[in-house]
Design an enzyme around this catalytic site. Structure first.
Site, short mmCIF file in Angstrom:
data_model
loop_
_atom_site.label_atom_id
_atom_site.label_comp_id
_atom_site.label_asym_id
_atom_site.label_seq_id
_atom_site.Cartn_x
_atom_site.Cartn_y
_atom_site.Cartn_z
N PRO A 158 -46.44 28.76 -86.48
CA PRO A 158 -46.92 28.28 -87.89
C PRO A 158 -47.31 26.75 -87.82
O PRO A 158 -46.29 26.29 -87.92
CB PRO A 158 -46.32 28.82 -88.92
N MET A 159 -48.46 26.28 -88.13
CA MET A 159 -48.88 25.00 -88.22
C MET A 159 -49.84 24.79 -89.51
O MET A 159 -50.90 25.09 -89.29
CB MET A 159 -49.16 24.34 -87.21
N CYS B 168 -39.50 23.28 -92.44
CA CYS B 168 -40.58 22.42 -92.74
C CYS B 168 -39.35 21.13 -93.11
O CYS B 168 -39.03 21.21 -94.08
CB CYS B 168 -41.49 22.66 -93.71
N GLY C 154 -39.73 24.61 -79.93
CA GLY C 154 -39.59 23.24 -79.60
C GLY C 154 -39.95 22.53 -78.56
O GLY C 154 -39.19 23.10 -77.52
N GLY D 175 -46.10 25.77 -80.63
CA GLY D 175 -46.86 25.09 -81.48
C GLY D 175 -47.97 23.98 -80.84
O GLY D 175 -49.15 24.41 -80.56
C1 LIG Z 1 -49.17 20.19 -87.71
C2 LIG Z 1 -48.12 20.80 -87.87
C3 LIG Z 1 -47.71 21.61 -88.91
C4 LIG Z 1 -46.96 22.48 -89.10
N1 LIG Z 1 -46.85 23.64 -90.11
C5 LIG Z 1 -45.67 24.21 -90.21
C6 LIG Z 1 -45.66 25.43 -91.05
O1 LIG Z 1 -46.48 25.40 -91.98
N2 LIG Z 1 -44.54 26.11 -91.12
C7 LIG Z 1 -43.64 26.19 -90.32
O2 LIG Z 1 -42.70 26.95 -90.32
N3 LIG Z 1 -43.43 24.90 -89.27
C8 LIG Z 1 -44.54 24.26 -89.25
N4 LIG Z 1 -44.66 23.35 -88.11
C9 LIG Z 1 -43.53 23.32 -87.15
C10 LIG Z 1 -43.86 24.08 -85.93
O3 LIG Z 1 -44.06 25.58 -86.42
C11 LIG Z 1 -43.02 23.94 -84.92
O4 LIG Z 1 -41.76 24.52 -85.28
C12 LIG Z 1 -42.80 22.80 -84.18
O5 LIG Z 1 -44.08 22.07 -84.29
C13 LIG Z 1 -42.21 22.47 -82.91
O6 LIG Z 1 -42.80 23.41 -81.97
P1 LIG Z 1 -43.75 22.68 -80.90
O7 LIG Z 1 -42.82 21.70 -80.12
O8 LIG Z 1 -43.95 23.89 -79.93
O9 LIG Z 1 -44.94 22.16 -81.59
C14 LIG Z 1 -45.66 22.42 -88.22
C15 LIG Z 1 -45.89 21.57 -86.89
C16 LIG Z 1 -46.93 20.77 -86.94
C17 LIG Z 1 -47.31 19.78 -85.77
#
Ligand SMILES: Cc1cc2nc3c(=O)[nH]c(=O)nc-3n(C[C@H](O)[C@H](O)[C@H](O)COP(=O)(O)O)c2cc1C
Length: 328
Positions: free
Chosen positions: A18-19, A102, A203, A226
């Site tokens: 989720p982002m 978050c 991550g 993400g």
């Molecule tokens: C722009 C952005 C928005 C995010 N919003 C959320 C969110 O709404 N809820 C959540 O649980 N994590 C949120 N995250 C965290 C991501 O879900 C994820 O845990 C984090 O980016 C690490 O994963 P990745 O390295 O694959 O990006 C967000 C991350 C980014 C970059």
């Protein structure tokens, strides 16, 4: 091995993370079409008084999305989260995810997101309340802890399982880490050892090989991707293929990617309307451009476009030319 979340057997082991500001309905649908086994919506405040804004209404729009639809809630009051979960299930959510990952100040000042990891008794009260309120699977997304000296994700995961949580996703950073440094996976391995419900590792997973390595190291059943999906929704196809067969999928042709980008633009204009659609599209176009060294000039033209027609035309010409440059 099939990843199961409650009653749902998922078709792959790679999930979209989720982002907020990114995983809107058009992007979720795109990622699902490329094989993302789940695509949670952007987090929604559990405070129903905030749901009347245009932003929340868009976040709550799931029309046409395939089952299972995941709604992620952020909050800190057990009763409020339970009520919000119930309402969202009534509105069509098939899985409720609780955000305890978050690190954002706005969220944490109100003691939610990853700030909750410091209060295990409150975590338990929240999980118990939400699980009592709904009969759909409830999942939990956490970080590894509050800071590098307090990595309690394994304890929280065990607690979550005892409350009845259907799966736990762990982002390999603490709250204090924000997004700095590299994700670590040792804490996920510890969590894996103390629970039997699916663990989703998250991550810095940005390729099929990385997904395989993280699954092997942590013992997790699934990976959540993400940032690596930004500008590359097709990553789920590549990761799922590799995880299932140990073979790389044939790379997508540039022409196919161009068609996907253009279709994405159309869905953003339709979903948000002209003004917001163009602005949301800029963000995604920037990510699509990032992949191509020759796209600098194109990027400038795309960002300058003020309306959907000229933005679409610039994208169509720019990415179209880029596709033609591919040697067959
Ligand atoms: C722009 C952005 C928005 C995010 N919003 C959320 C969110 O709404 N809820 C959540 O649980 N994590 C949120 N995250 C965290 C991501 O879900 C994820 O845990 C984090 O980016 C690490 O994963 P990745 O390295 O694959 O990006 C967000 C991350 C980014 C970059």
């Amino acid at each position: 091995m099939t990843l199961r979340i409650g009653r749902y057997s998922l078709a792959g082991a790679a999930l979209l993370a989720p982002m907020a500001g990114v995983t809107d309905r058009p992007f979720r649908q795109l990622c699902r079409a490329f094989g993302a086994a789940l695509a949670p919506a952007e987090m929604l405040s559990a405070d129903q008084r905030l749901w009347n804004t245009g932003k929340s209404q868009h976040r709550m729009n799931h029309e046409g999305e395939p089952e299972p639809r995941v709604v992620q809630l952020a909050g800190s009051e057990p009763g409020q989260l339970a009520d919000a979960a119930r309402v969202n299930v009534d509105l069509g959510a098939h899985i409720i995810d609780i955000n305890m990952g978050c690190p954002a100040k706005k969220v944490c000042n109100r003691q939610c997101g990853s700030a909750l990891l410091a209060d295990e008794a409150l975590v338990q009260r929240i999980l118990v309340a939400v699980l009592r309120a709904v009969s759909v699977p409830v999942t939990l997304k956490i970080r590894t802890g509050t800071d590098p000296t307090h990595r309690n994700a394994a304890r929280i995961a065990a607690l979550a399982q005892s409350c009845g949580i259907a799966a736990v996703a762990i982002h390999g950073r603490t709250r204090a880490d924000f997004f700095h440094g590299s994700a670590e996976y040792d804490t996920m391995r510890q969590a894996r050892a103390v629970m039997s419900v699916p663990l989703i590792a998250n991550g810095d997973i940005d390729s099929a090989e990385r997904a395989r390595a993280v699954l092997d190291f942590t013992g997790a059943e699934g990976v959540m991707i993400g940032r690596a999906a930004q500008g590359a929704p097709w990553i789920f196809r590549d990761v799922n293929a590799y995880l299932a067969t140990n073979q790389f999928a044939a790379p997508l042709l540039r022409a196919s990617k161009t068609a996907i980008i253009l279709q994405h633009l159309v869905s953003l204009y339709q979903f948000y309307g002209e003004h917001t659609g163009v602005r949301m599209a800029r963000k995604h176009l920037g990510w699509y451009c990032r992949q191509y060294s020759e796209a600098l000039d194109l990027r400038r033209r795309l960002m300058a476009a003020e309306d959907s027609a000229s933005q679409f035309r610039a994208a169509s010409q720019g990415f179209g030319q880029w596709a033609q440059m591919q040697v067959a």
